[in-house]
Design an enzyme around this catalytic site. Sequence first.
Site, short mmCIF file in Angstrom:
data_model
loop_
_atom_site.label_atom_id
_atom_site.label_comp_id
_atom_site.label_asym_id
_atom_site.label_seq_id
_atom_site.Cartn_x
_atom_site.Cartn_y
_atom_site.Cartn_z
N GLU A 50 -21.15 31.33 22.79
CA GLU A 50 -19.69 31.36 22.71
C GLU A 50 -19.29 30.65 21.43
OE1 GLU A 50 -17.85 29.78 26.22
OE2 GLU A 50 -18.57 31.42 27.49
N GLU A 68 -8.56 22.45 26.00
CA GLU A 68 -9.72 21.68 25.58
C GLU A 68 -9.47 20.18 25.69
OE1 GLU A 68 -11.96 23.73 25.11
OE2 GLU A 68 -11.06 25.51 24.22
#
Lengths: 450, 280
Positions: free
Chosen positions: B45, B56
């Site tokens: 990824e 995040e």
Amino acid sequence: MTELEASDDGTERTPAGRENETEHEGDDRPLEDGSFGRFGGQYVPEALMPALEELEDAYRRYVLANEDGFMDEFRQRLRDFGGRPTPLQRADRLSERYDRDVYLKREDLVHGGAHKLNNALGQVLLAKYMGKERIIAETGAGQHGTATAMAAAHLDMPCEIYMGRTDVNRQRPNVFRMRINGAEVNPVDAGRGTLKEAISETMRDWSQTVENTHYVIGSVVGPHPFPAMVRDFQSVISEEARDQCLEQIGSLPDSVLACAGGGSNTMGAFHHFTADESVSLYAVEAGGSSLEVDEDAGVAPNSATLSTGTEGVLHGARTHLLQDSHGQIMESHSVSAGLDYAGVGPELAHLVESDRVTPVTVDDDAALEAFHRLSTEEGIIPALETAHAFGFLHEAAGRDDADEVLGDSVVVTVSGRGDKDLETVIEETEKRGLEAAPDLSVFAKEGGLR
Amino acid sequence: MSERIDAAFADGPAFVPYLAAGDPTYEASLEYVEALDRGGADVIELGLPFSEPIAEGPTIQEAVIRALEGGMTPERFFEFVEDLEVEAPLVCMTYYNLIYQFGEERGPRPFVERAAEVGLEGFVVPDLPAEEADPLRDACDEFGLDLIFIVAPTTRGEHLDRMREHVSGYVYVQARLGTTGAREDVSDQTNASLERLADWDVPKAVGFGIKTGEHAERIVASGADGIIVGSALVDIVAEGHENDEPTAETAARLETKARELAEGAARGANPENVPQPEQP
């Protein structure tokens, strides 16, 4: 009699002003999927989706259907704790100066000194009805943080506020007020340390604590149902203003002016006028130092999202954004921390696109001049956000087409009071050598009011 | 749909590492991703940095900032993918605004077309729930790319059903609530999440908080078809950057860590081979 007073009679009501709905139904209702035209939606991390579903359910039941008397309690608390209704005051000297009737909707007189309490009180109360145990919020200028901290203290809920480091430094009085009301204030160091970083950080907190925490979004931004719900809580402004106009002037105003950052003051001030086609609606944005953009530096020297932004997806919604050609979000700028945001509410973006609302801009200098004008001529020290709306009034009234633009009667929302901005005003006035201002140099030399 | 991703999960548990492309520089980042490939990555990824990475935690947020400061853009990202020499299929992880803005016409199609051109196999878009995903799903179908969704511990009901309709490649099972970030333990929520997805016909890869080979082993032993590791790897990049470590040394440490995680995952698939931990 205002709508609020009417509620004391036990009239069954829905959100602020919903009984006028049939009369005022515009095309501004969110569709079932939470969109306003092409704008809105729910672009959030998966972990937050159940919270949004839960919130939407609570919004429909308690706010739209007044389940368990939620709206009755909200209105009572707005009145008893919040000090509503606020006056619609004729500004005599401004009226004389601009040769038309200028009315001020005095949201600066709401408890806490800004319209922000309308929404904060609504959401904290809703969180309580939903059985949540903790409140989080983000704040730019600190007005929303202050309002949320006050509402949380009032309703006995623990509260944490995220605020960009830059804003912590330029809005210290509000940081003190939040702390004094018992809220934790968490400075955010990322990026330029302003509102957009604070929103991102609050979303991170929420995604970890979503099961027991409610995120009180401070404006008509974010994923559905926030834009509609915050608008409903804030629409008490235009609900009162519309009734007060009919009662005090005997007619609707010709124009309504409201400053626009995220858009909660704007949508609150406009909502009950959107169906009144004769009323011109102006969203006054922060023109900052320039409307030009330095894409290489990733900076927009303004916060004029409606006037200069482009369509994109940020913080949960499709709306207008200040972004570069790649889609990276730009740092925005305004002398007013409360307008300093790279996005805007999706409903406002829709109302602009459908030509119901006209976006205009006022730069930092003109806003500061308007700040001093209102302070010295009317005895009202406005928030720097608010000063932008008066900057537009001043500019438009001087134009050849002033009658066409403003009409004979103008309502301007005083979205908040300016105590929080005094240090900024002293520093910026001295720096710019504004002639219209009182001599503030002695304070500036002493380092503001510190 | 991507046959390469299907193949990556077909032969035992998949190790799926994440790095932000361009962190801290374009050249170093190429070496780091290639090191993960050598260390046994089955799918990689690759993060295309967005200025507001709301899903995040601090580790990846800082990686994203470093990459943006190093000049990473969507077009540069596609060049990066073309410059990489790796065996593992590549998935692009980014936020919807970048996908939406790419090219002349607004909407996801130009981005997906370009992604297909450079050989990407799919997307993970953390701020795009299944409810908003129709345009991207259509473009992915047109160009044969996978659209991978993240299932959170809180995902339930109709929402889960909609995601099941849209997902392809693999499903990203979020091991616990919150944002990305390496942790010392592995959440109990993982088992419950895997059970809810038991009858889905796509592989289940678990991410969020996996840091060691032992974590990887436990996750796979509890039924995952793969493990996704980001922050523990980004930490190595960050340390190398902060200590001015030569790129080759950081790359070597990444390769070692990748091997540890891949081997952990492999052990988890054969529990009988797992040595019992020594009693203290």
